[in-house]
Design a protein around this motif. Structure first.
Motif, PDB file in Angstrom:
ATOM      1  N   ALA A  52       0.857  -1.230   0.240  1.00  0.00           N
ATOM      2  CA  ALA A  52      -0.120  -0.137  -0.071  1.00  0.00           C
ATOM      3  C   ALA A  52       0.775   1.201   0.111  1.00  0.00           C
ATOM      4  N   ARG A 106      -8.468  -2.219   1.171  1.00  0.00           N
ATOM      5  CA  ARG A 106      -8.192  -3.296   0.315  1.00  0.00           C
ATOM      6  C   ARG A 106      -8.529  -4.520   1.131  1.00  0.00           C
ATOM      7  N   ARG A 163      -9.786   7.480  -4.067  1.00  0.00           N
ATOM      8  CA  ARG A 163      -9.155   8.325  -3.376  1.00  0.00           C
ATOM      9  C   ARG A 163     -10.105   9.210  -2.552  1.00  0.00           C
ATOM     10  N   VAL A 165       0.919   4.159  -2.712  1.00  0.00           N
ATOM     11  CA  VAL A 165       0.593   5.427  -2.332  1.00  0.00           C
ATOM     12  C   VAL A 165       1.497   6.563  -3.003  1.00  0.00           C
ATOM     13  N   LEU A 200      -5.322   2.837   2.721  1.00  0.00           N
ATOM     14  CA  LEU A 200      -5.304   1.837   1.548  1.00  0.00           C
ATOM     15  C   LEU A 200      -5.319   0.336   1.977  1.00  0.00           C
ATOM     16  N   VAL A 239      -7.045   2.150  -5.987  1.00  0.00           N
ATOM     17  CA  VAL A 239      -7.341   2.893  -4.887  1.00  0.00           C
ATOM     18  C   VAL A 239      -8.532   3.902  -5.053  1.00  0.00           C
ATOM     19  N   GLN A 243       0.780   6.560  -6.622  1.00  0.00           N
ATOM     20  CA  GLN A 243      -0.312   7.320  -7.223  1.00  0.00           C
ATOM     21  C   GLN A 243      -0.629   8.851  -6.495  1.00  0.00           C
ATOM     22  N   PHE A 244       0.246   8.977  -5.508  1.00  0.00           N
ATOM     23  CA  PHE A 244       0.188  10.332  -5.168  1.00  0.00           C
ATOM     24  C   PHE A 244       1.725  10.847  -5.181  1.00  0.00           C
TER      25      PHE A 244
END
Lengths: 162, 318
Positions: free
Chosen positions: A76, B81, B112, A80, B77, B110, A83-84
């Motif tokens: 995760a 999941r 957001r 993260v 996240l 994800v 994606q960010f």
């Protein structure tokens, strides 16, 4: 009476095979088997155990679940970051501590209901006031206070009762 | 037993929690601060309990402030999941003809939790509004009215779970949909809008004749176009909200339609040869791992799937 070397000789390869069926990675299975024996000899009564395999499997199962949970946090974290792109990552040398810290938080909080968890994390990690959290999560302040109390109790028991 | 591990009476723990909650509220008064100090001093056990709760907070404060948002997103996240996977395990209702196709190698995308109301292809996002949780599916655009009591779906699809005292109104090109306490899926199909109620009742008012309302009750679905309201019978063919779990769940649906559903989540083009377009498909597919879903279809049906440059997929007879 068997000593730890006997236990190791009689059950180590069985344990690795048993773990391999769960984690599907030879290296992790070997590491976990090692950790399992370390845990076993940490228990005062380990030589009196009647059924060592059942005992080993119980310890190993817990460790395998922990490992899976740590992997989930790590994955995760990587997602993260990708994606960010603006996310702030810890410096490389602190990365392990950072992930271990998140894993500990995850282990303690994972059984709480989702809103309770979110409320607690927003409070402790982002330092938001209860009023702000109530607005974000669209519930009353008293609900947030109950959530925080529940999460605190859960953290307390994880540290002082197990 | 060391001091550290000594068990404290339950009532002391309760009091410490109550004080900790108060001190974290952000609104503690000076008066209360004094009472807290007095409580801590009143009994050694009080102070021990208090320090234990302070130590719990230290776990969080060991993360440096600039990294806390990353930490929070990582935990969100991870937990999101895990919830989805648990939901998957409970998907036991797939009929005997269906196939559960789940590789478990990659996890869903994800959602957001940020307030930006447009999603890219393959994205999802959650918007919270006055007691409603609105989840935007792939390629969706949503506008929120200035009064926060109305929402306009410009394109794409929403999953709404709401429990509000005043009705919230969702507008599209074809009509208005209002509800108070309901869970439903609203989708802009281009030439029409489709509504499917999962729980509760949604009132549909067509744009062409706003006074002729239709009550959409739980388990029913309708399409409304520029001149007609029709029963969509959607639940017989698919689970309209499965995408909120990263899935497409279909029953006896034609291959062409399944491919069209999957293509919504992928920027590439998908073409289905007419000789296989009518093949019937039942199963569970991943909407966030399109290549895997196509591989699963290929294994299940007498078809061959060809990929060209990652942007074009052609489905032919095997």
């Amino acid at each position: 009476m068997p000593d730890v070397a006997d236990l190791y000789r009689s059950h180590h390869s069985w344990l690795v095979a048993w773990l391999l069926g769960r984690v599907r990675c030879r290296e992790s299975a070997a590491d976990l088997a090692q950790d399992t024996f370390v845990r076993l000899i940490g228990r005062p009564d380990y030589l009196q155990v009647n059924n060592p395999r059942a005992y080993l499997a119980t310890i190993a199962r817990g460790l395998a679940v922990d490992l899976a949970r740590r992997h989930a946090v790590e994955q995760a974290y990587l997602d993260v970051l990708s994606q960010f792109p603006a996310s702030v990552a810890p410096p490389e040398e602190e990365r392990l501590d950072f992930l271990q810290c998140l894993s500990r938080i995850d282990r303690v909080l994972h059984e709480l209901p989702p809103r309770t968890r979110r409320a607690f994390v927003l409070s402790r990690l982002e330092g938001r006031t209860h009023r702000e959290i109530a607005t974000t999560l669209q519930v009353s302040i008293s609900t947030i206070e109950k959530d925080i109390a529940k999460a605190l109790r859960c953290c307390y028991h994880a540290r002082h009762r197990d | 037993m060391s001091e550290q591990d000594k068990e404290l009476p339950e009532h002391v723990i309760d009091e410490a929690i109550a004080w900790m909650v108060r001190s974290q509220s952000g609104e503690m008064t000076e008066e209360e601060q004094k009472s807290l100090t007095a409580w801590r001093l009143a009994d050694a056990q009080h102070e021990t309990a208090w320090q234990r709760f302070v130590a719990i907070g230290d776990e969080f404060s060991s993360i440096s402030p600039d990294q806390r948002e990353t930490a929070r997103k990582t935990l969100d996240l991870t937990w999101d999941r895990r919830n989805r996977r648990d939901t998957l395990k409970s998907l036991a209702w797939i009929g005997a003809g269906g196939t559960l196709l789940w590789s478990g190698t990659k996890l869903p995308a994800v959602p957001r939790l940020v307030a930006d109301h447009a999603t890219p292809v393959g994205g999802q996002e959650v918007v919270l509004l006055n007691g409603a949780e609105i989840r935007l599916n792939t390629d969706t655009i949503l506008d929120i009215g200035s009064d926060s009591r109305s929402v306009q779906l410009r394109r794409g699809e929403l999953n709404v779970a709401m429990s509000t005292s005043d009705p919230l109104v969702f507008g599209t090109k074809h009509g208005r949909f209002s509800a108070r306490d309901a869970r439903f899926v609203l989708r802009d199909l281009g030439a029409a809008t489709r509504i499917a109620s999962i729980e509760g009742t949604v009132t549909l008012a067509p744009r062409y004749e706003p006074t002729s309302e239709t009550e959409v009750t739980a388990g029913s679905s309708f399409t409304v176009s520029s001149d007609e309201v029709a029963d969509a019978r959607l639940f017989e063919r698919m689970d309209p909200a499965a995408w909120t779990q990263g899935l497409l769940v279909v029953r006896r649906m034609q291959l062409e339609e399944v491919a069209a559903e999957l293509s919504r989540y992928d920027a590439g083009l998908i073409r289905v040869a007419s000789s296989v377009a009518m093949l019937e498909v039942s199963g569970v597919y991943r909407v966030d791992a399109i290549a895997e879903s196509f591989a699963a279809l290929e294994a299940q049906l007498p078809i061959r799937i060809e990929h060209y440059t990652g942007m074009l997929t052609i489905i032919r007879p095997a």
